[in-house]
Each structure stands twice: as C-alpha cells, then as structure tokens.
Design a protein around this motif. Structure first.
Motif, PDB file in Angstrom:
ATOM      1  N   PRO A   1       4.852  -4.804   7.571  1.00  0.00           N
ATOM      2  CA  PRO A   1       5.756  -5.095   8.684  1.00  0.00           C
ATOM      3  C   PRO A   1       6.680  -3.962   9.082  1.00  0.00           C
ATOM      4  N   HIS A   2       7.059  -3.098   8.146  1.00  0.00           N
ATOM      5  CA  HIS A   2       7.946  -1.999   8.540  1.00  0.00           C
ATOM      6  C   HIS A   2       7.178  -0.820   9.122  1.00  0.00           C
ATOM      7  N   GLY A   3       5.849  -0.939   9.204  1.00  0.00           N
ATOM      8  CA  GLY A   3       5.058  -0.007   9.983  1.00  0.00           C
ATOM      9  C   GLY A   3       4.653   1.289   9.326  1.00  0.00           C
ATOM     10  N   ARG A   4       4.719   1.362   8.000  1.00  0.00           N
ATOM     11  CA  ARG A   4       4.331   2.594   7.309  1.00  0.00           C
ATOM     12  C   ARG A   4       3.954   2.273   5.877  1.00  0.00           C
ATOM     13  N   LEU A   5       3.349   3.259   5.205  1.00  0.00           N
ATOM     14  CA  LEU A   5       3.043   3.108   3.796  1.00  0.00           C
ATOM     15  C   LEU A   5       4.324   3.182   2.964  1.00  0.00           C
ATOM     16  N   VAL A   6       4.283   2.520   1.844  1.00  0.00           N
ATOM     17  CA  VAL A   6       5.378   2.579   0.884  1.00  0.00           C
ATOM     18  C   VAL A   6       5.373   3.945   0.206  1.00  0.00           C
ATOM     19  N   THR A   7       6.541   4.473  -0.126  1.00  0.00           N
ATOM     20  CA  THR A   7       6.591   5.740  -0.856  1.00  0.00           C
ATOM     21  C   THR A   7       6.684   5.489  -2.353  1.00  0.00           C
ATOM     22  N   ALA A   8       6.192   6.450  -3.120  1.00  0.00           N
ATOM     23  CA  ALA A   8       6.265   6.345  -4.573  1.00  0.00           C
ATOM     24  C   ALA A   8       7.716   6.275  -5.042  1.00  0.00           C
ATOM     25  N   GLU A   9       8.595   6.970  -4.352  1.00  0.00           N
ATOM     26  CA  GLU A   9      10.005   6.977  -4.737  1.00  0.00           C
ATOM     27  C   GLU A   9      10.648   5.611  -4.539  1.00  0.00           C
ATOM     28  N   GLU A  10      10.201   4.873  -3.528  1.00  0.00           N
ATOM     29  CA  GLU A  10      10.727   3.523  -3.314  1.00  0.00           C
ATOM     30  C   GLU A  10      10.317   2.585  -4.444  1.00  0.00           C
ATOM     31  N   VAL A  11       9.100   2.732  -4.911  1.00  0.00           N
ATOM     32  CA  VAL A  11       8.658   1.945  -6.062  1.00  0.00           C
ATOM     33  C   VAL A  11       9.465   2.329  -7.295  1.00  0.00           C
ATOM     34  N   ALA A  12       9.690   3.619  -7.479  1.00  0.00           N
ATOM     35  CA  ALA A  12      10.455   4.094  -8.629  1.00  0.00           C
ATOM     36  C   ALA A  12      11.865   3.537  -8.636  1.00  0.00           C
TER      37      ALA A  12
ATOM     38  N   THR B   1       0.846  -1.191   0.000  1.00  0.00           N
ATOM     39  CA  THR B   1       0.000   0.000   0.000  1.00  0.00           C
ATOM     40  C   THR B   1       0.884   1.245   0.000  1.00  0.00           C
ATOM     41  N   ALA B   2       0.733   2.054  -1.021  1.00  0.00           N
ATOM     42  CA  ALA B   2       1.615   3.210  -1.202  1.00  0.00           C
ATOM     43  C   ALA B   2       0.886   4.498  -0.850  1.00  0.00           C
ATOM     44  N   ASP B   3       1.649   5.468  -0.432  1.00  0.00           N
ATOM     45  CA  ASP B   3       1.107   6.771  -0.055  1.00  0.00           C
ATOM     46  C   ASP B   3       0.921   7.601  -1.323  1.00  0.00           C
ATOM     47  N   THR B   4      -0.230   7.413  -1.975  1.00  0.00           N
ATOM     48  CA  THR B   4      -0.526   8.061  -3.240  1.00  0.00           C
ATOM     49  C   THR B   4      -1.830   8.848  -3.126  1.00  0.00           C
ATOM     50  N   PRO B   5      -2.110   9.720  -4.106  1.00  0.00           N
ATOM     51  CA  PRO B   5      -3.379  10.450  -4.071  1.00  0.00           C
ATOM     52  C   PRO B   5      -4.601   9.532  -4.031  1.00  0.00           C
ATOM     53  N   TRP B   6      -4.526   8.378  -4.730  1.00  0.00           N
ATOM     54  CA  TRP B   6      -5.663   7.461  -4.722  1.00  0.00           C
ATOM     55  C   TRP B   6      -5.929   6.918  -3.326  1.00  0.00           C
ATOM     56  N   VAL B   7      -4.869   6.493  -2.635  1.00  0.00           N
ATOM     57  CA  VAL B   7      -5.024   6.011  -1.264  1.00  0.00           C
ATOM     58  C   VAL B   7      -5.511   7.141  -0.365  1.00  0.00           C
ATOM     59  N   GLY B   8      -4.999   8.341  -0.606  1.00  0.00           N
ATOM     60  CA  GLY B   8      -5.457   9.488   0.175  1.00  0.00           C
ATOM     61  C   GLY B   8      -6.949   9.725   0.031  1.00  0.00           C
ATOM     62  N   ARG B   9      -7.464   9.566  -1.190  1.00  0.00           N
ATOM     63  CA  ARG B   9      -8.903   9.738  -1.407  1.00  0.00           C
ATOM     64  C   ARG B   9      -9.702   8.656  -0.682  1.00  0.00           C
TER      65      ARG B   9
END
Length: 251
Positions: free
Chosen positions: A206-217, A178-186
């Motif tokens: 498990p790491h306790g936070r949303l994935v960032t878009a930059e990590e996917v990139a 689950t990534a921290d994106t505008p869609w998830v924000g909506r």
C-alpha cells in the motif's frame, strides 16, 4: 545513538548480507557484541565476529553457538534470520524441495534456538526474534511452499513464547513485506520484464514501494531490546500496510 544493548551479545543467522546484515549493523550500533552465523561470513564490518554455520546441520549450529559463548561469554539475543525462498504452487515443488526448504526455514530456527536456550536462560534480558513474512498472513501467488514455512514460523514463535516466558526469554517475530534484497533482485533479473515486475511488487504494497532492510532491522531492534520487556508472543508487520490496510485504487 542509544547504547541500550551495551553488554549484550547478539547472534544473527544469515547475518552477512541482505536483511541479516542490516539487523547485525543495527544491533551493533545499539552497543551489542555481534556474532554473525552464516554460510559465508566474509568481509564483515569491524567488530562483528563471523562463524561459518549451516542451520540445516545441527553439529554446525552447536559449534557456532559454542564459539560465540567462548568468545563473548554468553548469548542474550538470537535473531533467526537465515532462510531461503521458494517459488511455485503446490504442483511445482517435489517432496525433496519441500523437505529442503522446511529444514532450513523452520527446523533451522529450532536448531539455533535449542542450542542457544541454555545460555539465554542465564541472561537478564534474553530475547529471540524470528524473521517471518507477510506470506504467513496473506495468500500470495506462487508461494505455496515458502508460505507454508513462514506460517509455521508464526505459530512456532507463539508456542516458544509460551514455553519460555517464565524462564525469562521473550520470543517474537517480524513479518516483512517484499523487501529490496539481493534475493529479490535476482528474482527480478530473471523476469521477462524486470522493470514491470518491480513496479508490480511496489504497487502490491500500500505505501507503493519495497520494504528496506533497515526498516526490518528497526523492528527487530525494538523486539530485542530490554526496553520491550513486556512484549512477547507478538508479530510486527513491516509491510507498508499490506497485511491490514485496504486502500482504494489510485485514481
């Protein structure tokens, strides 16, 4: 920053926002020429060329790829990122919605890849990277339709890799959590308790936070790079360990 993609032309679908925009920025930073295919390719960063493209329409896709080739002379990298979400169990979406989401999330990738392949075959470092999801490898509640499309993307990636390896085209995918994106924000904004819902999504990984878009990139850039010439038919999970780890509860 390394310029390992210098001289390469990359196509990123859904590249005007969210994960797609982060991917486009990352590949551009590595020296690639960028064609952004999006429904609304507005206000792109300097140096990125936008093409209005609806991946659910074959003529639109062909026109965007033809425009890319006309502008840059070819295509070396395709990132199939465009997609839409869907919520609910198998009872909650009718046939029309199943067809709509499947048409965009799966057949959309087919259309773009099909249009680009004649040009990719002419490249010295051709790569296709499909954006899949943790939903392809883990059962998530209320994601039946979305999960079905992403499971198809995972299998499609492997089949494409087998078909095109000897043509010099590598095909891989990235499975974000689950990534921290505008869609998830909506989605969060529509919840009864957005803060509690965000906390639950954070805790699910498990790491306790949303994935960032930059990590996917970053994962996309690895798979797209000619330095990864022996990597094909694989998937990289960018999910904080959700796919593979089983940690004890905190406390």
């Amino acid at each position: 920053m390394s310029q390992e993609l210098s001289g390469f032309t990359a196509v990123v679908t859904g590249g005007a926002s969210g994960i797609g925009a982060a991917i486009a920025a990352k590949l551009q930073g590595l020296g690639a020429q960028l064609a952004v295919l999006d429904l609304n390719p507005q206000d792109l960063p300097e140096g990125q060329l936008g093409f209005a493209c609806d991946v659910s329409d074959d003529a639109s896709v062909k026109a965007a790829i033809d425009g890319t080739v006309a502008a840059f002379g070819g295509v070396d990298i395709v990132v199939n990122n465009a997609g839409i979400g869907a919520i609910g169990s198998v009872e909650d979406n009718d046939d029309a919605e199943w067809a709509r989401v499947w048409n965009i999330n799966v057949v959309g990738m087919v259309r773009v890849s099909r249009a680009a392949l004649p040009h990719l075959r002419q490249s010295s470092g051709a790569a296709i990277v499909n954006i899949c999801s943790i939903a392809a490898t883990a059962g998530l509640p209320q994601r039946a339709l979305y999960s079905a499309t992403k499971g198809a993307v995972l299998s499609l990636t492997q089949a494409m890799a087998a078909d095109h390896l000897r043509e010099g085209v590598r095909v891989n995918c990235v499975n974000p959590g689950t990534a921290d994106t505008p869609w998830v924000g909506r989605l969060l904004s529509q919840a009864d308790d957005p803060a509690a819902e965000r906390a639950a999504l954070n805790a699910r990984q498990p790491h306790g936070r949303l994935v960032t878009a930059e990590e996917v990139a970053g994962a996309v850039a690895y798979l797209a790079s000619p330095l990864s010439g022996s990597t094909t038919g694989t998937s990289i999970a960018v999910d904080g360990g959700m796919q593979a780890l089983r940690l004890r509860p905190v406390g």
